[in-house]
Design a protein around this motif. Structure first.
Motif, mmCIF file in Angstrom:
data_model
loop_
_atom_site.group_PDB
_atom_site.id
_atom_site.type_symbol
_atom_site.label_atom_id
_atom_site.label_comp_id
_atom_site.label_asym_id
_atom_site.label_seq_id
_atom_site.Cartn_x
_atom_site.Cartn_y
_atom_site.Cartn_z
ATOM 1 N N GLY A 161 47.779 35.205 37.224
ATOM 2 C CA GLY A 161 46.558 34.520 36.917
ATOM 3 C C GLY A 161 45.605 34.826 37.976
ATOM 4 N N TRP A 162 44.358 34.304 37.798
ATOM 5 C CA TRP A 162 43.413 34.486 38.543
ATOM 6 C C TRP A 162 42.896 33.251 39.098
ATOM 7 C CZ3 TRP A 162 41.563 39.298 40.015
ATOM 8 C CH2 TRP A 162 41.887 40.605 39.286
ATOM 9 N N TYR A 163 42.697 33.233 40.559
ATOM 10 C CA TYR A 163 42.183 32.188 41.397
ATOM 11 C C TYR A 163 40.800 32.602 41.684
ATOM 12 C CZ TYR A 163 46.249 29.483 41.435
ATOM 13 O OH TYR A 163 47.520 28.905 40.862
ATOM 14 N N ARG A 164 40.147 31.505 42.190
ATOM 15 C CA ARG A 164 38.632 31.938 43.242
ATOM 16 C C ARG A 164 38.452 30.844 44.002
ATOM 17 N NH1 ARG A 164 34.098 30.750 38.116
ATOM 18 N NH2 ARG A 164 34.287 28.408 38.400
ATOM 19 N N GLN A 165 37.867 31.234 44.828
ATOM 20 C CA GLN A 165 37.418 30.494 46.065
ATOM 21 C C GLN A 165 36.068 30.860 46.648
ATOM 22 O OE1 GLN A 165 40.057 30.659 49.596
ATOM 23 N NE2 GLN A 165 39.188 28.505 50.282
ATOM 24 N N ALA A 166 35.053 29.814 46.402
ATOM 25 C CA ALA A 166 33.546 29.996 46.872
ATOM 26 C C ALA A 166 33.663 29.341 48.281
ATOM 27 C CB ALA A 166 32.783 29.197 45.762
ATOM 28 N N PRO A 167 32.541 29.963 48.940
ATOM 29 C CA PRO A 167 32.241 29.560 50.381
ATOM 30 C C PRO A 167 32.476 27.998 50.506
ATOM 31 C CG PRO A 167 30.718 31.142 49.862
ATOM 32 C CD PRO A 167 31.390 30.926 48.383
ATOM 33 N N GLY A 168 33.213 27.352 51.440
ATOM 34 C CA GLY A 168 33.330 26.234 51.407
ATOM 35 C C GLY A 168 33.788 25.224 50.634
ATOM 36 N N LYS A 169 34.399 25.654 49.558
ATOM 37 C CA LYS A 169 35.337 25.307 48.504
ATOM 38 C C LYS A 169 36.586 25.784 48.642
ATOM 39 C CE LYS A 169 31.523 24.460 45.461
ATOM 40 N NZ LYS A 169 30.894 24.577 43.904
ATOM 41 N N GLN A 170 37.501 24.767 48.015
ATOM 42 C CA GLN A 170 38.814 25.198 47.982
ATOM 43 C C GLN A 170 39.313 26.077 46.650
ATOM 44 O OE1 GLN A 170 41.090 21.360 47.393
ATOM 45 N NE2 GLN A 170 41.458 21.061 49.516
ATOM 46 N N ARG A 171 40.337 26.917 47.007
ATOM 47 C CA ARG A 171 40.585 28.043 46.080
ATOM 48 C C ARG A 171 41.026 27.221 44.523
ATOM 49 N NH1 ARG A 171 44.559 32.936 47.818
ATOM 50 N NH2 ARG A 171 43.066 32.888 49.397
ATOM 51 N N GLU A 172 40.676 27.754 43.592
ATOM 52 C CA GLU A 172 40.958 27.036 42.241
ATOM 53 C C GLU A 172 41.498 27.947 41.368
ATOM 54 O OE1 GLU A 172 37.333 25.076 40.794
ATOM 55 O OE2 GLU A 172 36.234 26.924 40.806
ATOM 56 N N LEU A 173 42.280 27.614 40.262
ATOM 57 C CA LEU A 173 42.885 28.530 39.279
ATOM 58 C C LEU A 173 41.559 28.539 38.236
ATOM 59 C CD1 LEU A 173 45.245 29.936 37.796
ATOM 60 C CD2 LEU A 173 45.789 27.723 37.047
ATOM 61 N N VAL A 174 41.500 29.623 37.914
ATOM 62 C CA VAL A 174 40.368 30.004 36.900
ATOM 63 C C VAL A 174 40.807 30.310 35.517
ATOM 64 C CG1 VAL A 174 38.848 31.802 36.220
ATOM 65 C CG2 VAL A 174 38.922 31.103 38.572
ATOM 66 N N ALA A 175 42.147 31.146 35.618
ATOM 67 C CA ALA A 175 42.884 31.316 34.171
ATOM 68 C C ALA A 175 44.226 31.715 34.554
ATOM 69 C CB ALA A 175 41.927 32.545 33.394
ATOM 70 N N GLY A 176 45.421 31.672 33.669
ATOM 71 C CA GLY A 176 46.571 31.903 33.864
ATOM 72 C C GLY A 176 47.209 32.421 32.677
ATOM 73 N N ILE A 177 48.045 33.479 32.554
ATOM 74 C CA ILE A 177 48.800 33.762 31.346
ATOM 75 C C ILE A 177 50.378 33.946 31.643
ATOM 76 C CG2 ILE A 177 48.368 36.474 31.877
ATOM 77 C CD1 ILE A 177 47.983 36.680 28.854
ATOM 78 N N THR A 178 51.211 33.283 30.735
ATOM 79 C CA THR A 178 52.502 33.572 31.206
ATOM 80 C C THR A 178 52.975 34.847 30.374
ATOM 81 O OG1 THR A 178 53.136 32.382 28.918
ATOM 82 C CG2 THR A 178 52.571 30.877 30.808
#
Length: 114
Positions: free
Chosen positions: A34-51
């Motif tokens: 998958g892909w996660y992202r983290q913006a300045p001052g924010k928590q890392r979040e899951l953007v998209a995943g694939i099994t």
């Protein structure tokens, strides 16, 4: 498992980018990526995943704009990002999940700005 991400950059609002993540090492042990992202001052979040079976899931805010896919022959996962918005600006991280651990690639910066 080693992950090599690429494809970030600067793009104008409404533009597109494609991120790539090439996996190497014990790739047979990977259950999902998958892909996660983290913006300045924010928590890392899951953007998209694939099994491994091809099932996908997306962050609500990117549904209809982002598409995750995989090329098993190249051991590579892609994130096609269309209609990019300034709020998509973040460092994007590739992730691989095995039974024992999560693995992370180096981040790639995506900046959406005019």
């Amino acid at each position: 498992v080693q992950l090599q991400a690429s494809g970030g950059g600067l793009v104008q609002p409404g533009g597109s980018l494609r991120l790539s993540c090439a996996a190497s090492g014990s790739i047979f042990s990977i259950n999902a990526m998958g892909w996660y992202r983290q913006a300045p001052g924010k928590q890392r979040e899951l953007v998209a995943g694939i099994t491994n079976s091809g099932s996908t899931n997306y962050l609500d805010s990117v549904k209809g704009r982002f598409t995750i896919s995989r090329d098993n022959a190249k051991n590579t996962v892609y994130l096609q990002m269309n209609s990019l918005k300034p709020e998509d600006t973040a460092v994007y991280y590739c992730n691989a999940i095995t039974k024992r651990a999560h693995y992370w690639g180096q981040g790639t910066l995506v900046t959406v700005s005019s």
